[in-house]
Scaffold this motif. Structure first.
Motif, PDB file in Angstrom:
ATOM      1  N   SER A  93       0.848  -1.312  -0.020  1.00  0.00           N
ATOM      2  CA  SER A  93       0.064   0.095  -0.201  1.00  0.00           C
ATOM      3  C   SER A  93       0.817   1.361   0.220  1.00  0.00           C
ATOM      4  CB  SER A  93      -1.024  -0.027   1.328  1.00  0.00           C
ATOM      5  OG  SER A  93      -1.823  -1.168   1.116  1.00  0.00           O
ATOM      6  N   ASN A 102      -2.328  -0.849  -8.679  1.00  0.00           N
ATOM      7  CA  ASN A 102      -2.971  -1.401  -7.621  1.00  0.00           C
ATOM      8  C   ASN A 102      -2.393  -2.920  -7.532  1.00  0.00           C
ATOM      9  OD1 ASN A 102      -4.806  -1.716  -5.584  1.00  0.00           O
ATOM     10  ND2 ASN A 102      -6.802  -1.060  -6.717  1.00  0.00           N
ATOM     11  N   LYS A 117      -4.508   0.650 -12.027  1.00  0.00           N
ATOM     12  CA  LYS A 117      -5.736   1.245 -11.313  1.00  0.00           C
ATOM     13  C   LYS A 117      -7.176   1.127 -11.650  1.00  0.00           C
ATOM     14  CE  LYS A 117      -3.212   3.207  -7.294  1.00  0.00           C
ATOM     15  NZ  LYS A 117      -2.842   4.428  -6.846  1.00  0.00           N
TER      16      LYS A 117
END
Length: 921
Positions: A93, A102, A117
């Protein structure tokens, strides 16, 4: 792309004992330590996002799957060095917070998935399975540590653990039916089978293929490797490299490498037990696996199997019995990974020779012996007394092929610097096999029982016994001496035949070591390596034929004796004894030897532009062979009317050295993240074998002297060319490759007759073809996979002065032109149904292409059901239609034989159904 950590390091032979001893102490200490922590001590050097993610995956022992073009510059930002204690989730993260990417952590498959993403991460990993196989990082046949299957420049296949679970207890040869380009003859039983790569004729064992375990060959010379290899729950996957770079990174595997990869322990505890039971034949097998973490650095995996079976072709006794276990210990640090493993094998298998068949165009067994289930083995061949000049001894056919193995492997990977990796794999093994089998020879040994009694040797025998009142010959069963009143009606087929007991003993101690250093120079990666093999054969696996036994022709036959009867049907004399008509087989070969091999190689991978990778490799090998072998002789036995073939007492020693160079050139151009084209040109070789010398003098007529030219033979050279394409989308993938294979020259042993010297002729062969494999998700529930090969494999170089030169241009024996396997599977809720349809094209048993082996098809069915999270059930049915397919004709018949009414051939096994229950906890 995908990243998978691997492990290897050079360990000097002088330090092996101390390393093992210290490792045992460390393991003992850590057994009492705390369990594996949820957080990691990450230490990341400054660099690109791509390098950061690779480093994270390596330190977390995960695979990295990139569904975004991170590597090729969509994110050019430089990231600062980072050192912190953190969970994997928190660190990803943090690193990806300001990036266009992501992530998702797929816990069950140990995968870190990177996506743009704008792409929604899937809820599970199943949707990616169709093309994830291309992202598998190859640990076999490449110099780079990050070369995945998609970017490989050669033909590569990977059989995953999931696919292995779908297959039911297949032997090594049968497993390779799932690889395009291989022709498999798996009808001999669990071991001692034949696999032919890209145009090599059937019947050569695993010749030109290097069978490996964790990157180390099972045997150096390729003789009988499947005796010492088994698949079980410890098998994580199987990589195959066909042609291309296989001749660089192994010994005597110029056509292919097949690498069985062993499971290693991870931080996740895994325990599995699997019980398999035959529903229509006696087969019971128990498999087990346990793995996990001892502490933060040490991991373990332990497993194996035990199996007992009467066989699909039940011989009347336990055909297969035994098993193996293996233990793996892995130590991981920030800079290195070490692995220590030990495998013990003690397993007995039976060898099934060809059986009598009729009607070659639509083959079936002769009356009395079923083509799918019948066998000429039986318990009546136990407790036989063999006679020799050195006395009598007993053997039981039930002993079969007994294989024993102790094998220790040690390997390490060590990142000695940021771009320098040292690797070493070491193996020491003690291997032994005793093979005792009943072999059939020429088709002319299938005889009419009544006509046999009219032959001259029998009429002369009756005439010699007239003083004893002999009036006629007859058959009696050896074990009971019951007279057979009408030979023409014997078993409703009126046939008899001769079985030839064959014994061979294999004893070897083997040391192998493979050291390499890999240097990453950004666009160029260089691998330099040294491979060493030392093989000490206390007994070479040479043929020891033990005589001739007369038998009836039926399933589980009985031995027969020919006797002389008087006019009251009393036995007055016997032509044979306990079924033996002779104790002199075709030959009795004996030998021992030593082989020492040293290879050095260099391999370069160059990326001149982002999507293009080029390979170039060279390997030079020096081989020294020393062998002592003996000739045989015919002896008159003092306690028998028969002769015996046994050692003559003359032995000869031969020394020779060989040098040979292999090279390869290949390339891969990546068209997109899921598509690429590739090509490869290569030249490899097979070195001479120790057994060649024993066969050379043993099958000759030599006694006290042998010709100077008798020796080990010469290296066999192979050349390969291939070009192909890999294409994929989210729901399908396909690989197709055009290839050409040449053997220049190939030694070809021909059978001249039962007692004639075996002759070797040298031929060139040429094979051109196309192979393919594909997988497609037709719906969310329905997937279809398939593979196949079409090839034109012909004889092209039989010398003009040989009578066989007329056969130039003929199809290579026992190799089909066309093969196809289609495997649809359907998943609904917790159940999965799957089917495999296989088609095998027409082949020829002889180089004259007179005796054809008909094309055939086979259908297998399977079903699995996940009862609970811990329990699963499976049902596997093989050859459910009882197809009669001949994998080979009679390899010991004349060189060019024509169709016979009755003939020997080996058919695939008949229908069998196995159910299994697995528990995971």
């Amino acid at each position: 792309m995908i990243y998978t950590p691997t492990s290897n390091f050079f360990i000097g032979l002088n330090t092996i004992k101390s390393v093992i001893f210290n490792s045992v102490l460390v393991v003992s200490f850590f057994l009492s330590s705390t369990s594996f922590a949820q957080e990691f001590d990450f230490e990341l050097t400054a660099g690109t996002l791509n390098n950061m993610l690779l480093s994270i995956a390596k330190q977390a022992n995960m695979q990295l799957v990139m569904r975004a073009n991170v590597e090729y510059g969509e994110d050019n930002k430089r990231y600062k060095a980072l050192k912190q204690q953190s969970s994997l989730d928190d660190l990803l993260s943090q690193v990806l917070r300001d990036s266009p990417f992501n992530y998702q952590i797929l816990v069950d498959t140990h995968v870190i998935l990177i996506l743009p993403k704008t792409v929604v991460a899937p809820e599970n990993s199943d949707a990616l399975e169709v093309n994830r196989v291309w992202e598998h990082i190859l640990v076999t046949g490449h110099g780079s540590e990050n070369r995945n299957l998609l970017s490989s420049s050669t033909s590569v296949s990977y059989i995953s653990s999931g696919t292995l679970q779908q297959l039911s207890n297949e032997n090594t040869a049968e497993l390779l039916q799932n690889v395009p380009g291989f022709w498999v003859e798996g009808s001999g039983g669990e071991t001692n089978n034949n696999v032919a790569p890209r145009g090599l004729r059937g019947g050569e064992g695993f010749r030109f293929i290097s069978l490996m375990e964790d990157g180390i060959p099972i045997v150096y010379d390729g003789v009988w490797p499947d005796f010492f290899l088994r698949q079980d729950l410890m098998t994580q996957g199987i990589e195959t490299i066909r042609g291309g770079s296989s001749g660089i990174f192994t010994f005597n595997g110029p056509a292919a490498i097949v690498n069985f990869i062993t499971a290693k322990g991870t931080e996740k505890q895994v325990n599995r037990l699997k019980l398999s039971q035959g529903l229509d034949h006696h087969f019971t097998r128990l498999d087990g696996l346990t793995s996990g973490a001892i502490n933060e650095q040490w991991f373990y995996a332990f497993g194996g199997f035990y199996r007992q079976s009467d066989g699909v072709r039940e011989p009347g006794y336990t055909a297969d019995q035994g098993g193996q276990f293996k233990v793996n210990l892995t130590r991981k640090t920030k800079a290195a990974e070490m692995n220590f493993s030990y495998r013990f094998l003690d397993d007995k298998t039976s060898f099934f020779s060809p059986t009598p068949m009729t009607n070659a165009n639509s083959p079936q067994g002769v009356t009395g012996i079923d083509a799918s289930y019948g066998t000429l083995l039986s318990a009546d061949f136990n407790n036989l007394t063999f006679k020799s000049p050195e006395g009598s001894f007993q053997r039981d056919i039930e002993d079969g092929q007994q294989s024993k193995l102790h094998r220790f492997n040690a390997s390490i990977d060590w990142d000695v610097a940021e771009k320098i990796l040292l690797k070493n794999k070491f193996s020491v093994a003690d291997m032994e096999n005793t093979m005792y089998a009943l072999i059939n020879l020429g088709n002319d040994t299938l005889l009419d029982a009544a006509e046999r009694l009219k032959q001259k040797d029998i009429t002369d025998f009756i005439n010699q016994q007239q003083s004893q009142g002999a009036t006629q010959p007859a058959y009696v069963y050896s074990h009971s001496q019951q007279i057979i009143s009408n030979p023409a009606d014997l078993n409703s087929n009126g046939l008899i035949t001769t079985a030839y007991p064959l014994y061979s003993h294999y004893q070897q101690k083997q040391w192998l070591n493979h050291f390499s250093v890999n240097v990453d120079l950004d666009e160029v990666q260089v691998s330099l390596g040294h491979m060493f093999a030392y093989n000490d054969f206390g007994s070479l696996p040479l043929d020891k034929w033990q005589g001739e036994i007369l038998t009836e022709v039926k399933d589980q036959p009985r031995r027969l004796d020919i006797v002389a009867l008087d006019d009251r049907d009393n036995v007055v004399a016997s032509f044979s004894e306990q079924g033996f008509t002779s104790y002199a087989g075709p030959g009795y070969l004996d030998g021992e030897g030593e082989a020492i091999s040293n290879s050095i190689y260099g391999y370069l991978e160059w990326q001149p532009i982002t999507p293009l990778l080029l390979d170039f490799g060279l390997r030079w090998e020096h081989l020294s062979l020393t062998s002592t072998a003996g000739t045989d002789s015919v002896y008159a036995l003092a306690d028998s009317n028969f002769d015996a073939v046994y050692k003559s007492g003359y032995t000869f020693t031969k020394n020779d050295d060989f040098n040979k160079l292999a090279w390869n050139l290949g390339g891969n151009y990546q068209l997109s993240p899921l598509s690429a084209i590739f090509f490869h040109l290569s030249s490899g070789f097979e070195m001479p074998k120790l057994i060649n010398f024993g066969n050379e003098i043993g099958w000759g007529d030599y006694q006290d002297t042998i010709p100077e030219e008798a020796g080990f033979g010469d290296p066999v050279e192979l050349t390969f060319a291939e070009g192909g394409v890999r294409l994929a989308d989210n729901n399908w993938r396909i690989t197709a490759a055009l290839f050409e294979t040449r053997f220049n020259p190939l030694p070809f042993t021909v059978f001249r007759g039962i007692y004639d010297r075996q002759q070797s002729i040298f031929i060139d062969t040429k094979t051109r073809g196309i192979e393919f494999d594909f997988t497609v998700n037709l719906t969310k529930q329905l997937t279809v996979a398939g593979l196949g090969v079409w090839q034109k494999a012909v004889l092209s170089g039989i010398p003009s002065d040989a009578i066989e030169s007329a056969y130039n241009g003929n199809q290579i024996t026992r190799t089909p032109e066309f093969q196809l396997r289609i495997s649809p599977s359907y998943t609904i809720d917790k159940a999965r149904f799957f089917l495999t349809y296989a088609y095998i094209g027409k082949r020829y048993s002889d180089i004259a292409n007179n005796f054809s082996l008909a094309a055939y098809s086979v259908i297998d069915l399977g079903f699995t059901y996940q009862l609970t999270k811990q329990f699963s059930f499976a049902l596997h049915g093989k050859n459910i239609t009882n197809s009669v397919g001949l994998t080979e004709g009679n390899p010991r018949n004349a060189l060019a034989h024509r169709n016979s009414t009755n003939f020997y051939a080996r058919a695939i096994f008949g229908r069998s159904v196995i159910a299994s229950v697995e528990v995971t906890f």
